[in-house]
Write an enzyme that holds these catalytic residues in place. Structure first.
Site, PDB file in Angstrom:
ATOM      1  CG  PHE A 123       6.021  -6.052 -31.728  1.00 26.60           C
ATOM      2  CD1 PHE A 123       5.687  -5.938 -33.062  1.00 26.60           C
ATOM      3  CD2 PHE A 123       5.034  -6.437 -30.832  1.00 26.60           C
ATOM      4  CE1 PHE A 123       4.388  -6.187 -33.507  1.00 26.60           C
ATOM      5  CE2 PHE A 123       3.726  -6.687 -31.255  1.00 26.60           C
ATOM      6  CZ  PHE A 123       3.410  -6.561 -32.598  1.00 26.60           C
ATOM      7  NE  ARG A 241      -1.221 -14.354 -29.915  1.00 24.31           N
ATOM      8  CZ  ARG A 241      -2.356 -13.684 -30.061  1.00 24.31           C
ATOM      9  NH1 ARG A 241      -3.261 -14.119 -30.932  1.00 24.31           N
ATOM     10  NH2 ARG A 241      -2.596 -12.603 -29.351  1.00 24.31           N
ATOM     11  N   GLY A 339      15.284 -30.348  -2.927  1.00 21.69           N
ATOM     12  CA  GLY A 339      15.776 -29.030  -2.543  1.00 21.69           C
ATOM     13  C   GLY A 339      16.651 -28.389  -3.591  1.00 21.69           C
ATOM     14  CD  GLU A 362       5.171 -12.960 -29.274  1.00 24.10           C
ATOM     15  OE1 GLU A 362       4.670 -13.579 -30.237  1.00 24.10           O
ATOM     16  OE2 GLU A 362       6.389 -12.895 -29.064  1.00 24.10           O
TER      17      GLU A 362
END
Length: 378
Positions: A123, A241, A339, A362
């Site tokens: 896209f 979305r 850590g 997006e």
């Protein structure tokens, strides 16, 4: 084990529950894959997802509509197992979204291939000078006998360099701004398409900067009507979305699972981290963010599947909240690992790199706020 009780929410039908279980079983057997060569990994994932039948959900058969709940469930499940698998699936849908929604019968032949995992799609909307500002797209498509000649550049194009077919947005000039854009279907082997640069990012996946050097496309390459490109782009994003939020939700669920396992490990000094109320508070916050995100995502998906013409507000809320919440959940999970949270080879380190881009692509978080505000005010 990730929480599955949400599948009993009224947003879902039995077919959705069966799909989620099938994808989860497949993912447990095949993921994660080696990310050392992202191009090869994505090619392999597209072929595998196609062979398993899951890519048929990435596009709609002629006369049918995309099932957004299925898209979201697949993305959430794949993301929980492997971010690159989610990417490979998502781009088959987003890349051919314009063809799913507006394509001609001839153009849909490409959709048949991408849904089978036999071709990779992309896209191409973003440009160096216009990311979120689609109305100022600079790539041009000049009318010439028999078609159009395209010139310009596109950047941060997912699957750029490995795609077999691109949906390209360019200015045809019917009107100023957003009303003068059109969408085109462009095979990757056209003369004049140049891969200027491959882009490396913190969570590697195929990404490229493209240049179109007077690329000729026939009239049949135009998707929908000339001048309808902005409408097409927004319609595609209106669907996908919510699925970005679903991918973020998958990352967040994995982070919560990793945190739960970590804080319940017996300590040399006795007891576990989970015995501390401060840690319990963090776990509660994470669980709350996960459920709130899920509710927003599947509300938006259900509304679209129920026939809503547009769900811009609902999708924007889902995308914004889920991606921002996932960032917080993953950060907390990393903190609880101490850590080890920043060591390569630990899931939370990978998730920390995977989630960041979802708050940008997006439609960045700030863009979603504008969409929501205009809806509320208007």
């Amino acid at each position: 084990m990730a929480d599955r009780t949400f599948l009993n929410w009224p947003f879902f039908d039995e077919r959705h529950r069966e799909l989620a279980e099938a994808v989860d079983a497949w993912a447990a057997a095949h993921l994660p894959v080696d990310h050392g060569d992202a191009d090869a990994a994505c090619r392999g994932l597209v072929a595998s997802l196609g062979a398993a039948g899951f890519l048929r959900h990435s596009g709609a058969a002629e006369g049918e509509a995309l099932d957004v709940r299925s898209l979201c469930l697949i993305r959430e499940t794949l993301a929980r197992h492997d971010g690159l698998a989610d990417f490979a699936f998502a781009m088959q849908g987003l890349g051919m979204g314009a063809v799913s929604l507006f394509g001609s019968p001839e153009q849909r032949a490409w959709l048949d291939r991408t849904r089978a995992g036999k071709a990779i799609s992309a896209f191409a909307l973003t440009e160096p000078g216009s990311g979120s500002d689609v109305a100022h797209t600079a790539t041009t498509a000049e009318r010439v006998p028999g078609g159009f000649r395209l010139s310009g550049e596109k950047t941060y194009i997912s699957n750029g360099g490995i795609a077999d077919v691109y949906v390209i947005f360019a200015r045809t000039g019917e009107a100023p701004g957003a009303r003068g854009l059109s969408a085109f279907l462009m095979p990757a082997d056209v003369a004049g398409l140049e891969i200027l640069d491959r882009i490396d990012v913190i969570a590697p996946h195929p990404l490229a900067h493209l240049r179109l050097n007077e690329v000729f496309l026939p009239d049949s390459a135009l998707i929908g009507q000339a001048g309808s490109g902005f409408k097409i782009a927004m319609s595609v994003l209106d669907v996908f979305r919510s699925t970005v939020g679903a991918a973020a939700l998958g990352f967040a669920r994995r982070a919560l699972d990793e945190a739960l396992a970590r804080v319940q490990v017996p300590r040399v000094s006795g007891g576990t981290l989970a015995d501390y109320q401060m840690v319990q508070g963090h776990i509660a916050d994470m669980a709350l963010e996960v459920d709130a995100a899920a509710l927003l995502i599947y509300r938006a998906a259900w509304a679209k599947d129920s026939g809503a013409a547009r769900v811009s507000r609902e999708a924007a809320m889902a995308k914004l909240y889920a991606t921002e919440a996932a960032q917080r959940v993953i950060d907390t999970a990393l903190q609880l690992h101490g850590g080890d949270g920043v060591r390569h080879g630990f899931a939370v380190e990978s998730l920390y790199r995977e989630i960041r881009a979802l708050r940008i692509y997006e439609g960045a978080t700030d863009v979603q706020k504008v969409v929501i505000a205009r809806s509320v005010l208007g």
